[in-house]
Design a protein around this motif. Structure first.
Motif, PDB file in Angstrom:
ATOM      1  N   ILE A   1       0.810  -1.272  -0.127  1.00  0.00           N
ATOM      2  CA  ILE A   1      -0.064   0.018  -0.022  1.00  0.00           C
ATOM      3  C   ILE A   1       0.875   1.008  -0.003  1.00  0.00           C
ATOM      4  CG2 ILE A   1      -1.514   1.338   1.282  1.00  0.00           C
ATOM      5  CD1 ILE A   1      -2.931  -1.352   2.324  1.00  0.00           C
TER       6      ILE A   1
ATOM      7  N   GLY B   1      -2.525   5.628  -1.037  1.00  0.00           N
ATOM      8  CA  GLY B   1      -3.562   4.752  -0.784  1.00  0.00           C
ATOM      9  C   GLY B   1      -3.742   3.538  -1.964  1.00  0.00           C
ATOM     10  N   ASP B   2      -3.289   3.464  -2.918  1.00  0.00           N
ATOM     11  CA  ASP B   2      -3.164   2.493  -3.814  1.00  0.00           C
ATOM     12  C   ASP B   2      -2.613   1.367  -3.331  1.00  0.00           C
ATOM     13  OD1 ASP B   2      -4.782   4.252  -5.346  1.00  0.00           O
ATOM     14  OD2 ASP B   2      -3.094   4.327  -6.996  1.00  0.00           O
TER      15      ASP B   2
ATOM     16  N   TRP C   1      -7.420   3.154  -4.463  1.00  0.00           N
ATOM     17  CA  TRP C   1      -8.095   3.112  -2.940  1.00  0.00           C
ATOM     18  C   TRP C   1      -9.465   3.631  -2.866  1.00  0.00           C
ATOM     19  CZ3 TRP C   1      -9.909   7.340  -0.777  1.00  0.00           C
ATOM     20  CH2 TRP C   1      -9.546   8.659  -1.181  1.00  0.00           C
TER      21      TRP C   1
ATOM     22  N   ALA D   1     -12.074   0.596  -5.288  1.00  0.00           N
ATOM     23  CA  ALA D   1     -11.210  -0.773  -5.060  1.00  0.00           C
ATOM     24  C   ALA D   1     -12.238  -1.805  -5.744  1.00  0.00           C
ATOM     25  CB  ALA D   1     -11.390  -1.202  -3.697  1.00  0.00           C
TER      26      ALA D   1
END
Length: 172
Positions: A24, A78-79, A106, A109
């Protein structure tokens, strides 16, 4: 009298070398533009490629060259990023590892992962003293593996031709 035959290492199928690393992305990975720094992704690519090369070769393998790395989409904080690697081609001591990097956004999703980068790296198997060592052959299993193997041979031929041309130019 006993004969000592120098047997070539037994090959391994392409699937044996496949490795996936996932991470992440956080605020420490960001560049001045608010997206993940290319260097962070480059290290991630090198890490997963090194794991695939070591797995395939059965020992230490070091990065000799990055043939190509293409960034196609930005990665954001956040990805969830996945780097998939496999050995595409082997020579006597060297291997080409292909890497595909995808991101699960993120904020979406449920959508399909987005391809964010591809890369081709060359690794050399080395012994404990750091000298090149023989690596086992890769055995393509599918038509896709065969295509990757043949394209790796093209990249190798181009790399060697470029090296020869530069050396000839320098020699005058």
């Amino acid at each position: 009298m006993t004969e000592h035959l120098s047997a070539a290492p037994i090959g391994k199928p392409t699937s044996y070398s496949r490795v996936t690393l996932s991470k992440i992305m956080t605020a420490v990975d960001v560049n001045l533009y608010g997206t993940v720094h290319g260097g962070v992704l480059m290290k991630f690519v090198d890490d997963v490629a090194g794991a695939a090369a070591a797995r395939h070769s059965g020992g230490t393998a070091v990065t000799a060259a990055i043939d190509e790395i293409v960034f196609s989409e930005a990665v954001r904080v956040g990805d969830l990023v996945h780097a998939h690697a496999q050995v595409n081609w082997t020579g006597q001591t060297s291997m080409e590892v292909g890497v595909r990097v995808v991101a699960e956004r993120w904020d979406s999703a449920e959508d399909a992962p987005v391809r964010v980068a591809t890369a081709y790296l060359v690794f050399v198997g080395v012994d404990v003293g750091g000298a090149p060592r023989v690596v086992r052959p890769v055995l393509p299993e599918t038509a896709e593996d065969e295509r990757r193997y043949k394209e790796a041979e093209i990249r190798r031929a181009h790399r060697l031709a470029r090296r020869r041309a530069i050396q000839a130019h320098r020699a005058g």
